[in-house]
Design a protein around this motif. Structure first.
Motif, PDB file in Angstrom:
ATOM      1  N   ALA A 265       0.809  -1.215   0.000  1.00 36.13           N
ATOM      2  CA  ALA A 265       0.000   0.000   0.000  1.00 36.13           C
ATOM      3  C   ALA A 265       0.846   1.272   0.000  1.00 36.13           C
ATOM      4  CB  ALA A 265      -0.920   0.004   1.219  1.00 36.13           C
ATOM      5  N   ALA A 266       2.154   1.117  -0.163  1.00 38.45           N
ATOM      6  CA  ALA A 266       3.060   2.256   0.007  1.00 38.45           C
ATOM      7  C   ALA A 266       3.367   3.018  -1.277  1.00 38.45           C
ATOM      8  CB  ALA A 266       4.366   1.783   0.640  1.00 38.45           C
ATOM      9  N   GLY A 267       2.743   2.642  -2.397  1.00 37.21           N
ATOM     10  CA  GLY A 267       2.902   3.416  -3.620  1.00 37.21           C
ATOM     11  C   GLY A 267       3.935   2.904  -4.599  1.00 37.21           C
ATOM     12  N   TYR A 268       4.533   1.756  -4.331  1.00 32.12           N
ATOM     13  CA  TYR A 268       5.459   1.171  -5.303  1.00 32.12           C
ATOM     14  C   TYR A 268       4.675   0.600  -6.483  1.00 32.12           C
ATOM     15  CZ  TYR A 268       8.905   1.549  -1.586  1.00 32.12           C
ATOM     16  OH  TYR A 268       9.726   2.041  -0.606  1.00 32.12           O
ATOM     17  N   THR A 269       5.293   0.603  -7.653  1.00 31.63           N
ATOM     18  CA  THR A 269       4.659   0.048  -8.852  1.00 31.63           C
ATOM     19  C   THR A 269       5.666  -0.814  -9.605  1.00 31.63           C
ATOM     20  OG1 THR A 269       5.256   2.027 -10.137  1.00 31.63           O
ATOM     21  CG2 THR A 269       3.050   1.983  -9.134  1.00 31.63           C
ATOM     22  N   LEU A 270       5.155  -1.828 -10.279  1.00 28.09           N
ATOM     23  CA  LEU A 270       6.024  -2.702 -11.061  1.00 28.09           C
ATOM     24  C   LEU A 270       6.607  -1.947 -12.248  1.00 28.09           C
ATOM     25  CD1 LEU A 270       3.948  -6.011 -11.226  1.00 28.09           C
ATOM     26  CD2 LEU A 270       5.884  -5.501  -9.718  1.00 28.09           C
ATOM     27  N   SER A 271       7.869  -2.210 -12.527  1.00 24.51           N
ATOM     28  CA  SER A 271       8.470  -1.674 -13.744  1.00 24.51           C
ATOM     29  C   SER A 271       7.779  -2.311 -14.950  1.00 24.51           C
ATOM     30  CB  SER A 271       9.965  -1.993 -13.779  1.00 24.51           C
ATOM     31  OG  SER A 271      10.522  -1.688 -15.032  1.00 24.51           O
ATOM     32  N   PRO A 272       7.333  -1.528 -15.922  1.00 22.82           N
ATOM     33  CA  PRO A 272       6.676  -2.132 -17.093  1.00 22.82           C
ATOM     34  C   PRO A 272       7.577  -3.108 -17.845  1.00 22.82           C
ATOM     35  CG  PRO A 272       6.299   0.239 -17.021  1.00 22.82           C
ATOM     36  CD  PRO A 272       7.340  -0.064 -15.989  1.00 22.82           C
ATOM     37  N   ASN A 282      18.772   1.761 -13.519  1.00 16.69           N
ATOM     38  CA  ASN A 282      17.626   1.304 -12.724  1.00 16.69           C
ATOM     39  C   ASN A 282      17.312   2.229 -11.555  1.00 16.69           C
ATOM     40  OD1 ASN A 282      19.844   0.525 -11.182  1.00 16.69           O
ATOM     41  ND2 ASN A 282      19.167  -1.591 -10.867  1.00 16.69           N
ATOM     42  N   ASN A 283      18.183   3.220 -11.327  1.00 16.44           N
ATOM     43  CA  ASN A 283      17.904   4.216 -10.290  1.00 16.44           C
ATOM     44  C   ASN A 283      17.118   5.411 -10.821  1.00 16.44           C
ATOM     45  OD1 ASN A 283      20.185   5.032 -11.840  1.00 16.44           O
ATOM     46  ND2 ASN A 283      20.668   6.572 -10.292  1.00 16.44           N
ATOM     47  N   THR A 284      16.969   5.521 -12.129  1.00 18.93           N
ATOM     48  CA  THR A 284      16.271   6.680 -12.694  1.00 18.93           C
ATOM     49  C   THR A 284      15.138   6.295 -13.638  1.00 18.93           C
ATOM     50  OG1 THR A 284      17.890   6.837 -14.503  1.00 18.93           O
ATOM     51  CG2 THR A 284      18.303   8.179 -12.530  1.00 18.93           C
ATOM     52  N   SER A 285      15.159   5.098 -14.194  1.00 12.89           N
ATOM     53  CA  SER A 285      14.073   4.661 -15.075  1.00 12.89           C
ATOM     54  C   SER A 285      12.865   4.272 -14.233  1.00 12.89           C
ATOM     55  CB  SER A 285      14.528   3.478 -15.929  1.00 12.89           C
ATOM     56  OG  SER A 285      14.688   2.322 -15.122  1.00 12.89           O
ATOM     57  N   SER A 286      11.834   3.770 -14.886  1.00 10.60           N
ATOM     58  CA  SER A 286      10.640   3.329 -14.153  1.00 10.60           C
ATOM     59  C   SER A 286      10.956   2.200 -13.183  1.00 10.60           C
ATOM     60  CB  SER A 286       9.558   2.881 -15.139  1.00 10.60           C
ATOM     61  OG  SER A 286      10.010   1.785 -15.926  1.00 10.60           O
ATOM     62  N   THR A 445       1.935 -11.569 -16.373  1.00 18.41           N
ATOM     63  CA  THR A 445       1.502 -10.741 -17.503  1.00 18.41           C
ATOM     64  C   THR A 445       2.640  -9.851 -17.977  1.00 18.41           C
ATOM     65  OG1 THR A 445      -0.798 -10.766 -16.771  1.00 18.41           O
ATOM     66  CG2 THR A 445      -0.142  -8.977 -18.236  1.00 18.41           C
ATOM     67  N   ARG A 446       3.382  -9.272 -17.024  1.00 17.67           N
ATOM     68  CA  ARG A 446       4.523  -8.449 -17.408  1.00 17.67           C
ATOM     69  C   ARG A 446       5.510  -9.246 -18.245  1.00 17.67           C
ATOM     70  NH1 ARG A 446       8.379  -5.523 -12.991  1.00 17.67           N
ATOM     71  NH2 ARG A 446       8.607  -7.656 -12.202  1.00 17.67           N
ATOM     72  N   SER A 447       5.639 -10.520 -17.972  1.00 17.85           N
ATOM     73  CA  SER A 447       6.612 -11.363 -18.673  1.00 17.85           C
ATOM     74  C   SER A 447       6.015 -12.120 -19.845  1.00 17.85           C
ATOM     75  CB  SER A 447       7.236 -12.344 -17.673  1.00 17.85           C
ATOM     76  OG  SER A 447       7.908 -11.653 -16.656  1.00 17.85           O
ATOM     77  N   GLN A 448       4.806 -11.755 -20.243  1.00 15.69           N
ATOM     78  CA  GLN A 448       4.124 -12.388 -21.376  1.00 15.69           C
ATOM     79  C   GLN A 448       3.914 -13.884 -21.155  1.00 15.69           C
ATOM     80  OE1 GLN A 448       6.385 -11.288 -24.884  1.00 15.69           O
ATOM     81  NE2 GLN A 448       5.412  -9.272 -24.972  1.00 15.69           N
ATOM     82  N   ALA A 449       3.676 -14.240 -19.907  1.00 14.14           N
ATOM     83  CA  ALA A 449       3.354 -15.623 -19.576  1.00 14.14           C
ATOM     84  C   ALA A 449       1.848 -15.737 -19.369  1.00 14.14           C
ATOM     85  CB  ALA A 449       4.091 -16.037 -18.306  1.00 14.14           C
ATOM     86  N   PRO A 450       1.278 -16.903 -19.626  1.00 17.10           N
ATOM     87  CA  PRO A 450      -0.165 -17.067 -19.416  1.00 17.10           C
ATOM     88  C   PRO A 450      -0.524 -16.916 -17.949  1.00 17.10           C
ATOM     89  CG  PRO A 450       0.880 -19.182 -19.841  1.00 17.10           C
ATOM     90  CD  PRO A 450       1.917 -18.145 -20.116  1.00 17.10           C
ATOM     91  N   THR A 451      -1.683 -16.335 -17.679  1.00 16.18           N
ATOM     92  CA  THR A 451      -2.130 -16.191 -16.302  1.00 16.18           C
ATOM     93  C   THR A 451      -2.604 -17.538 -15.759  1.00 16.18           C
ATOM     94  OG1 THR A 451      -4.348 -15.594 -17.046  1.00 16.18           O
ATOM     95  CG2 THR A 451      -2.795 -13.790 -16.643  1.00 16.18           C
ATOM     96  N   VAL A 452      -2.750 -17.606 -14.437  1.00 20.49           N
ATOM     97  CA  VAL A 452      -3.176 -18.834 -13.779  1.00 20.49           C
ATOM     98  C   VAL A 452      -4.461 -18.558 -13.016  1.00 20.49           C
ATOM     99  CG1 VAL A 452      -0.828 -19.718 -13.591  1.00 20.49           C
ATOM    100  CG2 VAL A 452      -1.780 -18.348 -11.727  1.00 20.49           C
TER     101      VAL A 452
END
Length: 530
Positions: A265-272, A282-286, A445-452
């Motif tokens: 809940a702290a506002g982190y988001t996955l890198s696309p 990796n310190n300045t990109s998404s 999904t980020r890795s283009q793998a099928p969902t479960v």
């Protein structure tokens, strides 16, 4: 972040090599009265506490080591921690024949192994530095030295960070060595620290982290990249509780869920883009929005032959060119074991973005420890930015091509999502199975793998391997799942080519004999089997 390597000259005595860093803190009281009167210099000392994870001494890349008994390049904290967490598992092999390194690859180490000792010494060296910083920055001492008001409040935050870094190191000691020597800032300097067993060290780490969480002196999550903030505290609590069954015999999965939810809940988001997490920017990109706690590196200012220099150079050679990794040459040492390839190919063949395995021209199986052609290569860590430009020390930018800008993501959001899911599957309260599945599917999904549609604990273990391979988690994961010493073999485990079960005592490393000799309180306290 802080002026990472802007170290105060008066603190040079902190680098004294040692056998037991908890009880051999040098006497530099005259210097402390100068350094700890100045908030700017106090900040520099804090910077050294962070830098100790990244550098190996006072004269980068080598020349004035913090610890002795091993080549300085090998002695780096992250390099040693990573090796014990990865090359002792089914994910990696390091094929060099330096000293007793082969016995680490084969799970045949003993209490005289210099690589085990270097890891232990690194942990306790950092604890000793943190203890002294905490000792010198009490409210009473700040007041005595005329530091009040906003300046004192700032130093209180620094002190909380030092306590968190110390707790992190004690957690490493709990996880790797079980029990061990114990001292805090209250210990008398020059005395041999007493032994504390694994459960006692666990309780100290837990108590410290809970106190830090309640104390409200740490920075808010994501306030300053690279600092040990509230989210780092919550992530470490999640890890501590998820492994509590191993450490203490009592599961604490509900508590793991509680603190995972705070991070989530702290506002982190996955890198696309998954690959961006392991690149020079990796310190300045998404990617930075996913990284909770990095060990920061800079190709021009953090020169070391450990850390990211090691992780970028050591896997490069043969069909993987140095240019592709943003460096001048490869060290031809690190490869993957075929077990990792099988995890990618077995139930997740469509996972195209995380499987950074290079197989062209390589024997797909590790049939030899010391032949770099034996086993898949890994292209995960690179000193190239997300736009394809080499790091600051790359030859492309007029540098030497030796040292990396890539930060080491010790904690990141994807790990917390997987820990939440695992704690739910292990019966913890306060979470939901539907949310656990959703978190895992975000990564797939980020890795283009099928969902479960559903999850099992075995699914989680494999998903952690696919998502977090070569990031320093595997040994701890395998032990927690009961898959480390038996029932899950890999090449040369136990010293045989096909692999074999090893003694159950291998879940812990031995306390080095050098420390047992130096500290009478450790007599008779060696871990079983050593």
């Amino acid at each position: 972040m802080l002026g990472m390597l802007a170290l105060t000259a008066g603190l040079s005595s902190l680098t004294t090599s040692c056998i037991n860093d908890l009880d051999q803190i040098p006497d530099y009281s005259a210097n402390s009265e100068v350094v700890y009167r100045d908030p700017a210099q106090i900040e520099q000392v804090l910077a050294r506490l962070y830098a100790t994870f990244a550098v190996s001494g006072q004269s980068g890349p080598a020349g004035s080591p913090d610890i002795t008994g091993i080549d300085e390049g090998f002695s780096n904290y992250i390099r040693q921690y990573w090796q014990l967490q990865e090359i002792t598992t089914d994910e990696a092999v390091l094929g060099w024949n330096d000293g007793n390194l082969p016995s680490v690859n084969t799970l045949q180490w003993n209490a005289d192994n210099e690589f085990v000792r270097a890891t232990y010494d690194r942990i306790y060296y950092e604890i000793g530095l943190c203890n002294e910083f905490i000792r010198q920055t009490t409210d009473a001492r700040l007041s005595e030295r005329g530091i009040n008001g906003d300046a004192a409040a700032t130093v209180r935050t620094y002190r909380a960070e030092a306590r968190l870094l110390r707790a992190l190191c004690y957690w490493h000691a709990v996880d790797l060595f079980g029990g061990g020597p114990f001292a805090t800032e209250e210990a008398a300097i020059g005395t041999n620290p007493p032994y504390r067993n694994r459960a006692e060290l666990y309780r100290f780490v837990e108590t410290e982290l809970l106190a830090l969480d309640a104390g409200n002196e740490l920075l808010a999550p994501r306030a300053v990249y690279g600092r040990a903030d509230q989210a780092v505290c919550w992530t470490l609590l999640t890890k501590l509780y998820l492994n509590a069954q191993v450490y203490t015999g009592t599961a604490q999965n509900t508590e793991a869920i509680t603190y995972a939810k705070k991070v989530l809940a702290a506002g982190y988001t996955l890198s696309p883009v998954y690959a961006n997490l392991f690149l020079a920017d990796n310190n300045t990109s998404s990617a930075k929005n996913e990284i909770i706690f990095p060990i920061t590196f800079d190709g021009l200012r953090t020169k070391t032959f450990g850390g990211m220099t090691f992780l970028v150079h050591a896997p490069v050679g043969r069909g993987v060119s140095p240019t592709s990794a943003g460096i001048n040459n490869g060290w031809a040492g690190l490869r993957a074991k075929q077990n990792l390839t099988q995890i990618f190919n077995g139930s997740n063949a469509d996972d195209t973005r995380r499987a950074m395995l290079f197989t062209r021209g390589q024997n797909p199986n590790v049939d030899s420890l010391d032949q770099f052609s034996s086993g898949p290569l890994v292209t995960k860590w690179r000193n190239v930015t997300s736009t394809g430009r080499g790091g600051s020390d790359s030859q492309q930018q007029g540098g030497e091509g030796n040292f990396a800008d890539t930060d080491y993501p010790m904690f990141r959001l994807a790990d917390v999502q997987l820990m939440y899911a695992e704690a739910v599957l292990r019966g913890g309260s306060g979470g939901s199975t539907a949310q656990a599945v959703a978190y895992v599917n975000e990564l797939r999904t980020r890795s283009q793998a099928p969902t479960v549609a559903s999850l099992t604990l075995n699914n989680i273990l494999d998903e952690r391997a696919r998502e977090l391979f070569w990031e320093g988690h595997r040994r701890t994961d395998l032990i927690r799942f009961g898959r480390y010493t038996s029932g899950n073999n890999w090449p040369f485990k136990g010293g045989v080519r096909a692999g074999r079960d090893v003694e159950p005592t291998r879940v812990l490393f031995p306390i080095p004999n050098t420390d047992i000799v130096a500290n009478p309180n450790l007599a008779g306290r060696q871990n079983p089997g050593y």
